[in-house]
Design a protein around this motif. Structure first.
Motif, PDB file in Angstrom:
ATOM      1  N   LEU A   1       9.004 -11.901 -26.709  1.00 22.27           N
ATOM      2  CA  LEU A   1       7.898 -12.695 -25.516  1.00 22.27           C
ATOM      3  C   LEU A   1       7.904 -12.153 -24.292  1.00 22.27           C
ATOM      4  CD1 LEU A   1       6.181 -15.027 -25.036  1.00 22.27           C
ATOM      5  CD2 LEU A   1       8.661 -16.476 -24.667  1.00 22.27           C
ATOM      6  N   LEU A   2       9.221 -11.945 -23.771  1.00 20.92           N
ATOM      7  CA  LEU A   2       9.460 -11.502 -22.330  1.00 20.92           C
ATOM      8  C   LEU A   2       8.692 -10.117 -22.098  1.00 20.92           C
ATOM      9  CD1 LEU A   2      12.911 -12.674 -21.337  1.00 20.92           C
ATOM     10  CD2 LEU A   2      10.952 -13.484 -20.707  1.00 20.92           C
ATOM     11  N   VAL A   3       9.002  -9.127 -23.144  1.00 16.00           N
ATOM     12  CA  VAL A   3       8.518  -7.771 -22.984  1.00 16.00           C
ATOM     13  C   VAL A   3       7.011  -7.866 -23.231  1.00 16.00           C
ATOM     14  CG1 VAL A   3       8.638  -5.377 -23.975  1.00 16.00           C
ATOM     15  CG2 VAL A   3      10.571  -6.625 -23.468  1.00 16.00           C
ATOM     16  N   GLY A   4       6.327  -8.637 -24.077  1.00 14.79           N
ATOM     17  CA  GLY A   4       5.281  -8.761 -24.614  1.00 14.79           C
ATOM     18  C   GLY A   4       4.221  -9.235 -23.288  1.00 14.79           C
TER      19      GLY A   4
ATOM     20  N   GLY B   1      14.960  -3.000 -30.750  1.00 13.91           N
ATOM     21  CA  GLY B   1      13.797  -2.827 -31.419  1.00 13.91           C
ATOM     22  C   GLY B   1      12.701  -4.069 -31.240  1.00 13.91           C
ATOM     23  N   ARG B   2      13.306  -5.036 -31.129  1.00 20.19           N
ATOM     24  CA  ARG B   2      12.148  -6.389 -30.814  1.00 20.19           C
ATOM     25  C   ARG B   2      11.378  -5.865 -29.272  1.00 20.19           C
ATOM     26  NH1 ARG B   2       9.510  -9.090 -34.133  1.00 20.19           N
ATOM     27  NH2 ARG B   2       9.777 -11.109 -32.667  1.00 20.19           N
ATOM     28  N   GLY B   3      12.433  -5.616 -28.415  1.00 19.07           N
ATOM     29  CA  GLY B   3      11.868  -5.303 -27.073  1.00 19.07           C
ATOM     30  C   GLY B   3      10.802  -4.235 -27.155  1.00 19.07           C
ATOM     31  N   LEU B   4      11.112  -3.256 -27.894  1.00 15.60           N
ATOM     32  CA  LEU B   4      10.081  -2.201 -28.211  1.00 15.60           C
ATOM     33  C   LEU B   4       8.819  -2.472 -28.991  1.00 15.60           C
ATOM     34  CD1 LEU B   4      12.555   0.721 -29.114  1.00 15.60           C
ATOM     35  CD2 LEU B   4      11.123   0.589 -26.857  1.00 15.60           C
ATOM     36  N   GLN B   5       8.975  -3.500 -29.955  1.00 16.82           N
ATOM     37  CA  GLN B   5       7.936  -3.973 -30.322  1.00 16.82           C
ATOM     38  C   GLN B   5       7.072  -4.837 -29.567  1.00 16.82           C
ATOM     39  OE1 GLN B   5       9.601  -6.348 -33.868  1.00 16.82           O
ATOM     40  NE2 GLN B   5       8.739  -4.885 -35.353  1.00 16.82           N
ATOM     41  N   GLY B   6       7.606  -5.700 -28.644  1.00 20.30           N
ATOM     42  CA  GLY B   6       7.002  -6.548 -27.502  1.00 20.30           C
ATOM     43  C   GLY B   6       5.773  -5.590 -26.875  1.00 20.30           C
ATOM     44  N   LEU B   7       6.129  -4.361 -26.564  1.00 16.70           N
ATOM     45  CA  LEU B   7       5.351  -3.395 -25.736  1.00 16.70           C
ATOM     46  C   LEU B   7       4.124  -3.541 -26.355  1.00 16.70           C
ATOM     47  CD1 LEU B   7       7.902  -0.706 -24.638  1.00 16.70           C
ATOM     48  CD2 LEU B   7       7.027  -2.518 -23.272  1.00 16.70           C
TER      49      LEU B   7
ATOM     50  N   GLY C   1       3.768  -3.606  -7.572  1.00 20.14           N
ATOM     51  CA  GLY C   1       3.153  -4.765  -8.214  1.00 20.14           C
ATOM     52  C   GLY C   1       3.700  -5.002  -9.596  1.00 20.14           C
ATOM     53  N   ALA C   2       4.025  -4.065 -10.254  1.00 20.81           N
ATOM     54  CA  ALA C   2       4.502  -4.227 -11.677  1.00 20.81           C
ATOM     55  C   ALA C   2       5.947  -4.579 -11.756  1.00 20.81           C
ATOM     56  CB  ALA C   2       4.345  -2.758 -12.350  1.00 20.81           C
ATOM     57  N   VAL C   3       6.758  -4.256 -10.729  1.00 20.04           N
ATOM     58  CA  VAL C   3       8.184  -4.716 -10.594  1.00 20.04           C
ATOM     59  C   VAL C   3       8.005  -6.186 -10.311  1.00 20.04           C
ATOM     60  CG1 VAL C   3      10.261  -4.664  -9.563  1.00 20.04           C
ATOM     61  CG2 VAL C   3       9.092  -2.711 -10.124  1.00 20.04           C
ATOM     62  N   GLY C   4       7.257  -6.789  -9.139  1.00 18.84           N
ATOM     63  CA  GLY C   4       7.245  -7.934  -9.045  1.00 18.84           C
ATOM     64  C   GLY C   4       6.585  -8.897  -9.932  1.00 18.84           C
ATOM     65  N   LEU C   5       5.547  -8.516 -10.732  1.00 15.12           N
ATOM     66  CA  LEU C   5       5.054  -9.112 -11.699  1.00 15.12           C
ATOM     67  C   LEU C   5       5.895  -9.506 -13.111  1.00 15.12           C
ATOM     68  CD1 LEU C   5       2.672 -10.601 -13.199  1.00 15.12           C
ATOM     69  CD2 LEU C   5       1.967  -8.457 -14.102  1.00 15.12           C
ATOM     70  N   THR C   6       6.819  -8.491 -13.181  1.00 15.74           N
ATOM     71  CA  THR C   6       7.923  -8.668 -14.386  1.00 15.74           C
ATOM     72  C   THR C   6       8.809  -9.686 -13.871  1.00 15.74           C
ATOM     73  OG1 THR C   6       7.872  -6.098 -14.583  1.00 15.74           O
ATOM     74  CG2 THR C   6       9.870  -7.361 -15.081  1.00 15.74           C
TER      75      THR C   6
ATOM     76  N   LEU D   1       9.078 -17.408 -17.941  1.00 11.77           N
ATOM     77  CA  LEU D   1       9.140 -17.476 -19.476  1.00 11.77           C
ATOM     78  C   LEU D   1      10.771 -17.649 -19.945  1.00 11.77           C
ATOM     79  CD1 LEU D   1       6.391 -14.978 -20.175  1.00 11.77           C
ATOM     80  CD2 LEU D   1       6.054 -17.520 -20.245  1.00 11.77           C
ATOM     81  N   LEU D   2      11.552 -16.997 -19.296  1.00 12.95           N
ATOM     82  CA  LEU D   2      12.853 -17.134 -19.642  1.00 12.95           C
ATOM     83  C   LEU D   2      13.417 -18.512 -19.762  1.00 12.95           C
ATOM     84  CD1 LEU D   2      15.273 -15.614 -20.640  1.00 12.95           C
ATOM     85  CD2 LEU D   2      16.114 -15.160 -18.220  1.00 12.95           C
ATOM     86  N   PRO D   3      13.226 -19.286 -18.636  1.00  9.95           N
ATOM     87  CA  PRO D   3      13.743 -20.909 -18.916  1.00  9.95           C
ATOM     88  C   PRO D   3      12.945 -21.548 -19.809  1.00  9.95           C
ATOM     89  CG  PRO D   3      12.528 -20.559 -16.712  1.00  9.95           C
ATOM     90  CD  PRO D   3      12.761 -19.113 -17.329  1.00  9.95           C
TER      91      PRO D   3
END
Length: 498
Positions: free
Chosen positions: A76-79, A125-131, A220-225, A232-234
């Motif tokens: 979810l987080l990576v996606g 693996g699940r993190g890579l799938q989220g991409l 901007g990408a780092v900030g958005l992350t 989303l984590l909490p």
């Protein structure tokens, strides 16, 4: 300072309003549309194949149950991060290239999960799938570049419906494979499907899609992350950590602070990751708000019926079905979603996409009303009622999810289609994440202990939990419809029957 909106605005208007005679000279790229929809189904399968494995992951991976939830959270987080960033990269360097990269990550992640014998490798693996989460938004953007205007509404609707098809049909498929073959086979199947889709993209999708060029906004990408992680984590882990825990509250506070800082920086950049000025305009703002509410209503109905259908028969309203049978009862929703995505294109052409979006919210709401009456009424729900409810949800989603990209494409230039569709997809992810937190909290709050047929104690949600969850989701449907009607009226993306 010159923004991307100003630089590309006139060019985008020209592309958006290409004359019908000029646009319709192109042949309908049916093969490319079919392959892009296949890629969307692969993404949906990737999200659902984990469901039958959740109770078994601690045993399969020799890990604590509290840690195995990261197998869902990381995707979810990576996606969520990858979806808008992938859309922006597609706009700048080529949407076809971005889709192929996303499918490559899905395939690589699937292989890692298939070979995993420990939790860290499985989570990787699940993190890579989220991409690969951004494939649907990228596919819709490609269609704007290659599909003639009169067929665009139908193509976009089909692409939007691919998530519903994969989600609805993927669950019984995953349950059957896990039960009768092996859990490794699930991920090998996903890897093979990703590779097949990538080959199809290479063979059918042209490389000459519209690009904007420019320099990628890494800051901007780092900030958005950081912003999305703090939100989303909490939402994902709050039930485990505790909603009043300092870590949960600290993440939410960090979200507010980081969002303000990130927005300020993005507004000052000449080539931002996300053009917040355009997103603040009424059509996009209202569309994205309606998308959050629709995403909430959608995912709440993904969580509620499956628990009810699988609850023991001696529990309140329980049906006692196993995973495969419960999934088959809900599977028609995906097929209905596919059918109504085409109807949405015609509604868009006749009445406007905002009417489609509002109508979709109303139809989803009808499904919730049937559910609430069935739980609170004097008669018992049957599996036939559950099929009817699932079909109402599928029909509403098919109409609403097809209207969202139509509204987006009416409001932005061609060079910003991927970015804007990616942000809209992110809004839906935020809606589904919020639904997961709220519905999970309510069902846990209402939990009672019963004795299953084997004599063991089992904790199941009571009727009050289902009613509160369904009631809040019904309110989300109302919000989605009301907000949709606040979008300025405009016709566009007309089509003729294929």
């Amino acid at each position: 300072m010159t923004s991307r909106t100003e630089t590309n605005g006139s060019q985008g208007e020209d592309n958006l309003h290409t004359s019908p005679d000029e646009t319709d000279e192109r042949t309908h790229p049916r093969a490319a549309v079919a392959i892009l929809c296949l890629a969307g189904i692969v993404v949906a399968l990737m999200q659902t194949i984990i469901v039958p494995l959740i109770p078994q992951l601690p045993t399969l991976l020799h890990a604590d149950a509290s840690n195995t939830t990261w197998a869902i959270t990381i995707t979810l987080l990576v996606g969520a991060v990858a979806t808008p960033i992938g859309g922006r990269i597609g706009d700048m360097y080529g949407k076809r290239l971005a889709i192929l990269g996303s499918l490559g990550f899905v395939a690589l992640g699937s292989v890692a999960c298939a070979l995993a014998t420990s939790l860290p490798v499985f989570i990787l693996g699940r993190g890579l799938q989220g991409l690969g989460f951004g494939i649907v938004a990228l596919g819709i953007s490609v269609m704007r570049d290659i599909v003639p205007a009169r067929y665009l509404g139908s193509a976009v609707g089909t692409m939007s419906a691919s998530l519903g098809i994969g989600g609805a049909l993927g669950l019984p498929f995953a349950a059957a494979i896990a039960q009768h073959v092996s859990w490794h086979a699930l991920f090998w199947s996903c890897a093979a499907a990703s590779a097949l889709a990538a080959v199809g993209v290479v063979l059918t999708v042209p490389t000459n899609t519209v690009t904007s060029g420019g320099r990628f906004d890494f800051l901007g990408a780092v900030g958005l992350t950081g912003v999305l992680i703090c939100l989303l984590l909490p939402l994902s882990k709050g039930a485990v950590w505790g909603w009043g825990d300092p870590l949960t509250l600290g993440c939410f506070a960090g979200f507010v602070v980081l969002l303000g800082v990130w927005a300020l920086i993005e507004l000052r950049r000449t080539n931002p990751l996300i053009d917040l000025r355009i997103l603040g305009e009424r059509p996009l703002l209202m569309t994205n708000l309606a998308s959050i509410a629709t995403g909430f209503a959608f995912y709440a109905m993904q969580l509620i019926p499956i628990q009810l259908l699988m609850a023991p028969t001696n529990s309140p309203d329980g049906f006692g079905y196993d995973m495969v049978h419960a999934s088959l009862i809900l599977a028609p929703s995906g097929l209905v979603m596919f059918a109504f995505s085409h109807i949405s294109g015609r509604i868009n052409a006749l009445f406007g996409a905002r009417i489609s979006l509002a109508l979709g919210g109303v139809i989803i709401g009808v499904g919730y009303i049937v559910f609430i009456v069935g739980i609170a009424g004097p008669w018992a729900l049957t599996w036939i009622h559950m099929v009817v409810i699932a079909c109402c949800i599928g029909a509403g989603l098919g109409i609403a999810y097809s209207a969202m990209p139509a509204l987006i494409m009416q409001s932005v230039s061609v060079e910003q289609t991927g970015e804007s569709n990616g942000v809209n997809a992110l809004m839906r992810i935020i809606g589904t994440s919020t639904a997961s937190a709220v519905v999970g909290m309510l069902l846990t709050w209402s939990t009672i202990t019963i004795t299953d047929p084997g004599g063991s104690p089992v904790e199941v949600p009571a009727s009050d939990g289902y009613l509160w969850a369904a009631g809040i989701a019904l309110a989300a449907c109302v919000v989605a419809s009301v907000v949709a009607m606040a979008i300025p009226a405009r016709r566009g993306l007309t089509e003729t029957p294929v």
